[in-house]
Design an enzyme around this catalytic site. Structure first.
Site, PDB file in Angstrom:
ATOM      1  N   LYS A  78       0.842  -1.195   0.000  1.00 17.18           N
ATOM      2  CA  LYS A  78       0.000   0.000   0.000  1.00 17.18           C
ATOM      3  C   LYS A  78       0.881   1.250   0.000  1.00 17.18           C
ATOM      4  CE  LYS A  78      -3.897   1.958   2.658  1.00 17.18           C
ATOM      5  NZ  LYS A  78      -4.783   1.769   3.813  1.00 17.18           N
ATOM      6  N   SER A 153      -9.681   1.832   2.896  1.00 19.16           N
ATOM      7  CA  SER A 153      -8.846   2.563   1.987  1.00 19.16           C
ATOM      8  C   SER A 153      -7.792   1.733   1.258  1.00 19.16           C
ATOM      9  CB  SER A 153      -8.132   3.676   2.767  1.00 19.16           C
ATOM     10  OG  SER A 153      -7.272   3.103   3.743  1.00 19.16           O
ATOM     11  N   SER A 177      -9.804  -0.489   7.079  1.00 18.21           N
ATOM     12  CA  SER A 177      -9.253  -0.399   5.721  1.00 18.21           C
ATOM     13  C   SER A 177      -8.547  -1.623   5.161  1.00 18.21           C
ATOM     14  CB  SER A 177      -8.303   0.777   5.627  1.00 18.21           C
ATOM     15  OG  SER A 177      -9.050   1.954   5.483  1.00 18.21           O
TER      16      SER A 177
HETATM   17  N1  GLN Z   1     -13.060   4.363   6.431  1.00 14.36           N
HETATM   18  C1  GLN Z   1     -12.435   4.740   7.647  1.00 14.36           C
HETATM   19  C2  GLN Z   1     -11.975   6.181   7.545  1.00 14.36           C
HETATM   20  O1  GLN Z   1     -12.254   6.770   6.559  1.00 14.36           O
HETATM   21  C3  GLN Z   1     -11.278   3.822   7.955  1.00 14.36           C
HETATM   22  C4  GLN Z   1     -10.094   4.069   7.115  1.00 14.36           C
HETATM   23  C5  GLN Z   1      -8.929   3.221   7.481  1.00 14.36           C
HETATM   24  O2  GLN Z   1      -9.065   2.191   8.132  1.00 14.36           O
HETATM   25  N2  GLN Z   1      -7.762   3.674   7.090  1.00 14.36           N
HETATM   26  O3  GLN Z   1     -11.358   6.715   8.398  1.00 14.36           O
END
Ligand code: GLN
Length: 484
Positions: A78, A153, A177
């Site tokens: 990532k 994400s 994410s």
């Molecule tokens: N969707 C959540 C956020 O927008 C989690 C994102 C993540 O785990 N990086 O913060």
């Protein structure tokens, strides 16, 4: 079997028997990327030249008899995990040209085991989002239906694994994410216990919640990568100084008598029927092989999303203060220092990141600190205690990973609250700091993957992996591939 569909364990076996060379495997992955990346857009950066060179070297090492766990295995990382000499953008304009001068601990450990970096995968900018639409470099598509989001994400990592554009990948999980995109792409995603995997070199979003973890084609690969990336790291002050068991050795062990908590707050009126029935069928399957379901309650679940968005945004607003046009990456012209700061941040950050910075700065401001940040910290403790209490009587908890299968691209971009609710089942786990895995447990009538989440006690990845493996071995969901 197509080479790009191999798992780490199968590729490792084929390489060690001399049936496949690292070069053949790497070439097969890049051929696959050539064929499907145009549609999927999983990567921000590809490291082809370097990967081909490294594959040759791995081939030579293997002939010399040098044995390494991941010798010649192509993985994707990532793009918020620093890789020395390879651009690390966080899918943000502000880091568009940032080339880290150092290696993150996780990728250093993978390197020591001989992995080959294929490229850096797309994400929601700074990992803020649930659909990978918030990337400054364009959205990633779900390989099962390219009109849909892959989740986020870590959507780039999950779709790269699902489409065969790498053998496996790493993601990061602050509120879901890793697990959420894994569920929506039909692969396996594990969020380790907070403190068990080093965050050194992971670009910080919300430091008290972030963890790096594997996104893989099956449970065995998850255990293999976890074995390598976890363990104490003096470079991360929140890294736990505890010994790491061999996660692969627990796979295949009996799960008879394991108590599975089914929280009533996660099976609610109005939830997607196909998601609900797939998860309940999975619980029945586990019961058939010896597990015992128990109804439980996690009473503070309702407050998790609000608590998370206050805490995560507060931490983000502080962590992202470092991007001022001086220390890193992008700098806009300005008439004086303050003007340069403001223009750099205005142009460098996307809408969602700015929303979080504003929310967080507000929650931390002197007049509101106690009412928002302070309150959220208290509720976080209550959520953590909910889990501690149920773990006195059950061994694991099972829930759906997401409330629905993958939604359409564009469907929620204008409605941040709807977007935030897609992590409703994963967020509490980060607040409590405990581990959880998402594994495939079915498909919707539209042929979209559905994921089941297995949550465990602190530092008890062994149990969730053991149960996940037992379930996986009794089903064939993980063997289905998208038709690309
Ligand atoms: N969707 C959540 C956020 O927008 C989690 C994102 C993540 O785990 N990086 O913060």
């Amino acid at each position: 079997m197509k080479l790009y569909n191999l798992t780490i364990s199968k590729a490792r076996e084929a390489i060690s028997k001399g049936e496949v060379s690292p070069s053949e495997l790497v070439n097969a992955i890049f051929k696959r990327i050539e064929d499907v990346e145009e549609k999927i857009k999983a990567y921000v950066t590809l490291t082809k030249v370097r990967a081909i060179e490294e594959a040759k070297q791995r081939g030579i090492d293997i002939k010399k008899g040098i044995k390494k766990e991941l010798a010649g295995i192509p993985l994707a990382i990532k793009d918020n995990i620093c890789t020395e000499g390879v651009r690390t953008t966080c899918s943000s304009r502000i880091l568009e040209n940032f080339i880290p001068p150092y290696e993150s601990t996780v990728t250093r450990r993978l390197k020591e085991e001989g992995y080959i970096l294929i490229g850096k995968t797309n994400l929601d900018e700074f990992a803020m989002g649930s659909s990978t639409e918030n990337s400054a470099f364009g959205a990633t598509k779900n390989p099962w239906d390219i009109s849909r989001i892959p989740g986020g994400s870590s959507g780039g990592s999950a779709s790269a694994v699902a489409s065969g554009e790498c053998i496996a990948a790493l993601g990061s999980d602050t509120g879901g994410s890793i697990r959420q995109p894994a569920a929506l792409c039909g692969v396996v995603g594990l969020k380790p216990t907070y403190g068990s995997v080093s965050r050194y070199g992971l670009v910080a979003f919300a430091s008290s919640l972030d963890q790096i973890g594997p996104i893989t084609k099956d449970v065995r690969d998850s255990a293999i990568l976890l074995n390598i990336i976890s363990g104490h790291d003096p470079l991360d002050s929140t890294s736990a100084p505890i010994s790491v068991p061999d996660f692969e050795s627990v796979l295949g062990k009996d799960i008879k008598g394991i108590k599975i908590g089914i929280p009533k707050e996660y099976f609610i009126e109005g939830m997607d029927k196909e998601v609900e029935s797939s998860v309940m069928n999975a619980v029945k399957r586990l019961e058939d092989i010896g597990a015992i379901p128990v109804n439980i309650t996690l009473p503070h679940t309702d407050y998790a999303v609000a608590t998370y968005y206050i805490l995560a945004s507060s931490e983000a607003s502080s962590n992202l203060a470092r991007y001022d046009g001086v220390k890193y990456g992008f700098r806009a012209e300005g008439k004086d220092l303050m003007d340069m700061y403001m223009k750099t941040r205005a142009k460098g950050f996307g809408t969602e990141v700015k929303r979080r910075i504003m929310l967080g700065t507000y929650a931390l401001s002197a007049g509101y600190y106690e009412a928002y940040y302070g309150k959220a910290q208290h509720v976080r403790t209550l959520i953590k205690r909910d889990f501690e209490k149920v773990f006195e009587t059950v061994d694991i908890i099972i829930t759906p990973t997401t409330p629905t299968p993958a939604f359409k691209i564009g469907e929620k971009v204008d409605d941040p609250l709807q977007m935030y609710l897609s992590d409703i089942f994963t967020i509490s786990v980060n607040l409590a700091g405990i581990p959880a895995i998402s594994i495939p447990c079915g498909f919707s009538s539209q042929n979209l993957p559905i994921g089941m989440q297995i949550i465990g006690r602190h530092f008890n990845e062994e149990t969730i992996l053991k149960v996940a493996y037992a379930y996986e071995q009794s089903t064939e969901w993980h063997l289905r591939k998208p038709d690309l």
